[in-house]
Design a protein around this motif. Structure first.
Motif, PDB file in Angstrom:
ATOM      1  N   TYR A  66       0.838  -1.197   0.000  1.00 31.67           N
ATOM      2  CA  TYR A  66       0.000   0.000   0.000  1.00 31.67           C
ATOM      3  C   TYR A  66       0.869   1.241   0.000  1.00 31.67           C
ATOM      4  O   TYR A  66       2.032   1.215   0.402  1.00 31.67           O
ATOM      5  CB  TYR A  66      -0.953   0.020   1.209  1.00 31.67           C
ATOM      6  CG  TYR A  66      -0.272   0.187   2.540  1.00 31.67           C
ATOM      7  CD1 TYR A  66      -0.024   1.447   3.066  1.00 31.67           C
ATOM      8  CD2 TYR A  66       0.121  -0.915   3.283  1.00 31.67           C
ATOM      9  CE1 TYR A  66       0.599   1.601   4.292  1.00 31.67           C
ATOM     10  CE2 TYR A  66       0.746  -0.771   4.509  1.00 31.67           C
ATOM     11  CZ  TYR A  66       0.982   0.487   5.007  1.00 31.67           C
ATOM     12  OH  TYR A  66       1.606   0.635   6.216  1.00 31.67           O
ATOM     13  N   LEU A  67       0.270   2.327  -0.469  1.00 32.96           N
ATOM     14  CA  LEU A  67       0.876   3.649  -0.410  1.00 32.96           C
ATOM     15  C   LEU A  67      -0.128   4.542   0.296  1.00 32.96           C
ATOM     16  O   LEU A  67      -1.263   4.705  -0.162  1.00 32.96           O
ATOM     17  CB  LEU A  67       1.169   4.197  -1.803  1.00 32.96           C
ATOM     18  CG  LEU A  67       1.678   5.646  -1.852  1.00 32.96           C
ATOM     19  CD1 LEU A  67       3.020   5.767  -1.129  1.00 32.96           C
ATOM     20  CD2 LEU A  67       1.778   6.129  -3.283  1.00 32.96           C
ATOM     21  N   LEU A  68       0.276   5.100   1.455  1.00 27.34           N
ATOM     22  CA  LEU A  68      -0.577   5.966   2.245  1.00 27.34           C
ATOM     23  C   LEU A  68      -0.088   7.398   2.056  1.00 27.34           C
ATOM     24  O   LEU A  68       1.088   7.686   2.267  1.00 27.34           O
ATOM     25  CB  LEU A  68      -0.502   5.565   3.723  1.00 27.34           C
ATOM     26  CG  LEU A  68      -1.398   6.329   4.685  1.00 27.34           C
ATOM     27  CD1 LEU A  68      -1.842   5.405   5.819  1.00 27.34           C
ATOM     28  CD2 LEU A  68      -0.736   7.563   5.248  1.00 27.34           C
ATOM     29  N   THR A  69      -0.985   8.275   1.644  1.00 23.32           N
ATOM     30  CA  THR A  69      -0.670   9.688   1.440  1.00 23.32           C
ATOM     31  C   THR A  69      -1.497  10.515   2.413  1.00 23.32           C
ATOM     32  O   THR A  69      -2.728  10.393   2.444  1.00 23.32           O
ATOM     33  CB  THR A  69      -1.008  10.114  -0.007  1.00 23.32           C
ATOM     34  OG1 THR A  69      -0.300   9.280  -0.909  1.00 23.32           O
ATOM     35  CG2 THR A  69      -0.653  11.558  -0.248  1.00 23.32           C
ATOM     36  N   VAL A  70      -0.833  11.338   3.235  1.00 20.71           N
ATOM     37  CA  VAL A  70      -1.537  12.261   4.118  1.00 20.71           C
ATOM     38  C   VAL A  70      -1.880  13.470   3.252  1.00 20.71           C
ATOM     39  O   VAL A  70      -0.989  14.218   2.835  1.00 20.71           O
ATOM     40  CB  VAL A  70      -0.677  12.659   5.337  1.00 20.71           C
ATOM     41  CG1 VAL A  70      -1.455  13.618   6.237  1.00 20.71           C
ATOM     42  CG2 VAL A  70      -0.233  11.422   6.108  1.00 20.71           C
TER      43      VAL A  70
END
Length: 145
Positions: A66-70
């Motif tokens: 996964y890639l989590l972007t704030v």
């Protein structure tokens, strides 16, 4: 002692009602989140165990990663995940991120309100920054295909 059977029967009824699984609310969690995107909004009350209070994050899932972007920042985190549908309306995503300062292990427990939205409970079991164990919640939205 005739009262004992009545008390026992009433205790059994209460136990059966408590032990019965909740009925799904008319929504269902997907069987997989591979190639899907979640947008999560963390509850707004800041506490030391909720440092991202009020923040919105986008999480893209693909092939066990996964890639989590704030959103609204340059912060991006990547890691591995395992998704499991626990019941028709409940799922869990176990997530792992590796940092120089140490690994972070956490879980999102998801319940649905519709097929594309619901509530989550975030539980971090271990992480490089204090507090290592923390918990908070919020809402999730699954982007349609």
């Amino acid at each position: 002692m005739r009262i004992l059977p009545a008390v026992l029967a009433s205790c059994l009824l209460v136990h059966a009602a408590v032990a019965a699984p909740p009925q799904p609310p008319g929504c269902s969690m997907p069987s997989s989140i591979d190639s899907r995107r979640l947008t999560n909004l963390t509850d707004p009350l800041w506490r030391p165990d909720n440092p991202n209070a009020g923040r919105m994050v986008r999480v893209d899932f693909s092939g066990g990663h996964y890639l989590l972007t704030v959103l609204g920042t340059r912060l991006r985190y990547q890691g591995t995940y395992h998704y499991k549908r626990i019941a028709a309306n409940i799922a869990a995503i176990d997530m792992h991120e590796a940092f120089e300062a140490g690994d972070s292990h956490y879980q999102l427990l998801l319940t649905c309100q519709t097929d594309l939205q619901g509530r989550f409970v975030f539980t971090q079991f271990d992480g490089p920054l204090p507090p290592k164990r923390r918990q908070n919640g919020g809402t999730w939205t699954l982007q349609p295909h």
